[in-house]
Every structure is written in structure tokens, then in C-alpha cells.
Design an enzyme around this catalytic site. Sequence first.
Site, PDB file in Angstrom:
ATOM      1  N   ILE A   1       7.251  64.023  19.220  1.00 57.02           N
ATOM      2  CA  ILE A   1       6.596  65.090  19.986  1.00 57.02           C
ATOM      3  C   ILE A   1       5.140  65.228  19.547  1.00 57.02           C
ATOM      4  O   ILE A   1       4.236  65.412  20.368  1.00 57.02           O
ATOM      5  CB  ILE A   1       7.349  66.428  19.827  1.00 57.02           C
ATOM      6  CG1 ILE A   1       8.774  66.312  20.381  1.00 57.02           C
ATOM      7  CG2 ILE A   1       6.597  67.552  20.544  1.00 57.02           C
ATOM      8  CD1 ILE A   1       8.855  65.920  21.845  1.00 57.02           C
TER       9      ILE A   1
ATOM     10  N   ASP B   1       2.077  63.722   8.495  1.00 58.13           N
ATOM     11  CA  ASP B   1       3.356  63.013   8.576  1.00 58.13           C
ATOM     12  C   ASP B   1       3.686  62.463   7.190  1.00 58.13           C
ATOM     13  O   ASP B   1       3.016  61.548   6.707  1.00 58.13           O
ATOM     14  CB  ASP B   1       3.297  61.874   9.591  1.00 58.13           C
ATOM     15  CG  ASP B   1       4.682  61.323   9.920  1.00 58.13           C
ATOM     16  OD1 ASP B   1       5.538  61.283   9.012  1.00 58.13           O
ATOM     17  OD2 ASP B   1       4.916  60.945  11.077  1.00 58.13           O
TER      18      ASP B   1
ATOM     19  N   ARG C   1       5.305  66.998   2.647  1.00 56.38           N
ATOM     20  CA  ARG C   1       6.619  67.447   3.112  1.00 56.38           C
ATOM     21  C   ARG C   1       6.652  68.962   3.284  1.00 56.38           C
ATOM     22  O   ARG C   1       7.330  69.485   4.165  1.00 56.38           O
ATOM     23  CB  ARG C   1       7.712  67.027   2.126  1.00 56.38           C
ATOM     24  CG  ARG C   1       8.037  65.533   2.173  1.00 56.38           C
ATOM     25  CD  ARG C   1       9.079  65.171   1.125  1.00 56.38           C
ATOM     26  NE  ARG C   1       9.419  63.753   1.183  1.00 56.38           N
ATOM     27  CZ  ARG C   1      10.434  63.253   1.875  1.00 56.38           C
ATOM     28  NH1 ARG C   1      11.224  64.064   2.569  1.00 56.38           N
ATOM     29  NH2 ARG C   1      10.692  61.961   1.867  1.00 56.38           N
TER      30      ARG C   1
ATOM     31  N   CYS D   1      11.873  72.189  26.251  1.00 55.36           N
ATOM     32  CA  CYS D   1      11.507  71.530  27.509  1.00 55.36           C
ATOM     33  C   CYS D   1      12.362  72.055  28.658  1.00 55.36           C
ATOM     34  O   CYS D   1      11.868  72.274  29.775  1.00 55.36           O
ATOM     35  CB  CYS D   1      11.660  70.020  27.374  1.00 55.36           C
ATOM     36  SG  CYS D   1      13.274  69.477  26.773  1.00 55.36           S
ATOM     37  N   THR D   2      13.641  72.292  28.384  1.00 57.93           N
ATOM     38  CA  THR D   2      14.548  72.746  29.435  1.00 57.93           C
ATOM     39  C   THR D   2      14.232  74.175  29.859  1.00 57.93           C
ATOM     40  O   THR D   2      14.258  74.504  31.053  1.00 57.93           O
ATOM     41  CB  THR D   2      16.014  72.626  28.974  1.00 57.93           C
ATOM     42  OG1 THR D   2      16.262  71.271  28.567  1.00 57.93           O
ATOM     43  CG2 THR D   2      16.973  72.995  30.087  1.00 57.93           C
TER      44      THR D   2
ATOM     45  N   THR E   1      17.787  61.842  23.305  1.00 58.80           N
ATOM     46  CA  THR E   1      16.729  62.254  22.379  1.00 58.80           C
ATOM     47  C   THR E   1      16.992  61.667  20.995  1.00 58.80           C
ATOM     48  O   THR E   1      18.054  61.111  20.724  1.00 58.80           O
ATOM     49  CB  THR E   1      16.626  63.787  22.276  1.00 58.80           C
ATOM     50  OG1 THR E   1      17.883  64.317  21.857  1.00 58.80           O
ATOM     51  CG2 THR E   1      16.231  64.395  23.610  1.00 58.80           C
TER      52      THR E   1
ATOM     53  N   THR F   1      23.416  73.918  24.960  1.00 59.45           N
ATOM     54  CA  THR F   1      21.978  74.184  25.062  1.00 59.45           C
ATOM     55  C   THR F   1      21.762  75.688  25.137  1.00 59.45           C
ATOM     56  O   THR F   1      22.527  76.398  25.786  1.00 59.45           O
ATOM     57  CB  THR F   1      21.343  73.509  26.292  1.00 59.45           C
ATOM     58  OG1 THR F   1      19.962  73.915  26.388  1.00 59.45           O
ATOM     59  CG2 THR F   1      22.032  73.894  27.586  1.00 59.45           C
ATOM     60  N   GLY F   2      20.729  76.146  24.463  1.00 58.27           N
ATOM     61  CA  GLY F   2      20.408  77.568  24.525  1.00 58.27           C
ATOM     62  C   GLY F   2      19.337  77.872  25.552  1.00 58.27           C
ATOM     63  O   GLY F   2      18.842  78.996  25.637  1.00 58.27           O
TER      64      GLY F   2
ATOM     65  N   ARG G   1      24.270  64.977  28.088  1.00 59.34           N
ATOM     66  CA  ARG G   1      23.352  63.952  27.604  1.00 59.34           C
ATOM     67  C   ARG G   1      23.729  62.623  28.259  1.00 59.34           C
ATOM     68  O   ARG G   1      24.883  62.211  28.197  1.00 59.34           O
ATOM     69  CB  ARG G   1      23.427  63.836  26.079  1.00 59.34           C
ATOM     70  CG  ARG G   1      22.954  65.084  25.339  1.00 59.34           C
ATOM     71  CD  ARG G   1      21.492  65.364  25.630  1.00 59.34           C
ATOM     72  NE  ARG G   1      20.984  66.473  24.856  1.00 59.34           N
ATOM     73  CZ  ARG G   1      20.284  66.341  23.731  1.00 59.34           C
ATOM     74  NH1 ARG G   1      20.022  65.130  23.250  1.00 59.34           N
ATOM     75  NH2 ARG G   1      19.841  67.401  23.094  1.00 59.34           N
TER      76      ARG G   1
END
Length: 304
Positions: free
Chosen positions: A2, A22, A67, A139-140, A169, A198-199, A221
Site C-alpha cells: 500500500i 521500511d 521497526r 477500500c471496501t 490480498t 469484513t467490517g 475472497r
Amino acid sequence: RIGRLVLRAAIDKGASVVAVNDPFIDVNYMVYLFKFDSTHGRFKGTVVAEGGFLVVNGQKITVFSERDPANINWASAGAEYVVESTGVFTTIEKASTHLKGGAKKVVISAPSADAPMFVCGVNLDAYKPDMKVVSNASCTTNCLAPLAKVINDNFEIVEGLMTTVHATTATQKTVDGPSGKLWRDGRGAAQNIIPAATGAAKAVGKVIPALNGKLTGMAFRVPTPNVSVVDLTVRLGKGASYDEIKAKVQEAANGPLKGILGYTDEEVVSTDFLSDTHSSVFDAKAGISLNDKFVKLISWYDNE
């Protein structure tokens, strides 16, 4: 992943990106992963590693490898706004650790249990300048909420169920493997259609309070690399023909939600929405109406 796509989008929009973090890969590997993308294609600009910097289109980007977000010296790179896209630091407490390094604001690229959640075109007017950590939801939810807003504003949603047919994913398994308490989630992603939780639908109640408790949903999925589709089935308080519903969605797509909610009446399939920047694209030809108060609506989204 992402984060890399956010960087591509930021460059496309002319935003000044000054630093990335990263802890798992070095800058040379960053160049490779940023340049080549199996889904969205090769980066059209230039990207090289130079003196420990990631250099994109000639612009030097400081690279951190921490981290713990509290150890990232964002201020030294001039970073003011941080996109927290690890999927790990999703609460206010955890995401706020970015502020210790000099960041002024943090945007979580995922749902949050306690951070204020905002969806473009739906509830951005509720944002207050003193909010330091916010969530951009999932995204949903970004696909579902603009459509649900239009339908509720015009026809009143009494109750509804949502299903997202969702592309694979990174958290899924390439072959069958253990997956904690969610056993089905551990099955091979390329071999199966996998029912999952999914929430996203419940989260709509957070960004549209009038719909709190009126929507819930689930996911399937499926073995495709990108692009997902929402099936929203609702009972309406105010009766309307499917043509009347389409007209209101198109009106919003051409008006207040332009660029956020799209509208199509063409014979489209999932790959037609690859890299589409709309949060949601209503598919006028795919929906169906049982009667004037019970309707199934379909909307596509590039989930990445």
C-alpha cells in the site's frame, strides 16, 4: 505494498514525498519493487538508489529502516504528514508514535478501532484541524459508503446486506496453511472462493451515523489479483424504480461526488477498473430490482 502505491499516487498528484520507512528491505530492493509491479505495470518515471536515498523522478527521498515508529526521525527529513500503511499501528495510541519523531498528522490507511474515520465525499466535513490521527477506512468502506450515502439521502435505507467479491490480498496463503482462528482464511488463495469476514458495512455506520446498525456484510475472497466489487442489497423506505435510482446515482457522480463515485452503463468486467482512481464505480447494468422497495446495487473498485 500500500505504501508503494501511495507513493505512486502522490507523485501523480504532484505531492512532495520526502521520506519512507521500511525495516525489512534495503533501498536497492525498494527501487526494484517500486519500478516493477505485476498488477499496475512498470513505473513510468525514473527510480534509482543514490547515496542511501530513494530517488524518484530526480527527487531525493530519505529512507528510514525502523521497526518502531517512535524511532523514525520524520522531522529531520521535513515530513509533516505520515501515511501509516503497515496495517499494524492502527489505533490512536500506536499511530501517535509517529508524532514523537516530528510528524504533525498521521493518516491510517486502514480501519481503526478508535481513530476518527473519514471517507471522501461522505463525511470529510466532520474533520477538525486539531485531529492528529485519522483513519481513511478500508477500500471496501470507501466503495460502499458513497453509494450508500446517495441511496440513503434520496430513498432512505431501512436495512441492508453487503457482499464484497474481493480480490486476493497479501495476507492470504499461496497454498493451504494455518491461519489462527480463521481456518478458512488459510486455504490456498489461487484455488478457492473463500467466505470471509469484513467490517466494511458496519464501518459505514461510523461515517454515516444514520445508517448505524442498519448494514452488515461479508466477503468472498476470489482468485483474481486486483479489483473487487460490492453487492449492496437494501430495503428502501421510499419506493423508487431502478431507473429513478440510477438517475440519482448518476446525478451525484456528475455533481457533488464527481471523481469519487463513478457511473457506467457499459458492459464492463473487473479488469476494466484496474488503476481506476474512483472510490466506487456504480454499474448501472448489473443491478436488479425486485420491487420499488427492494433492490440490489453493484459498484466496482480498485481495492489497491
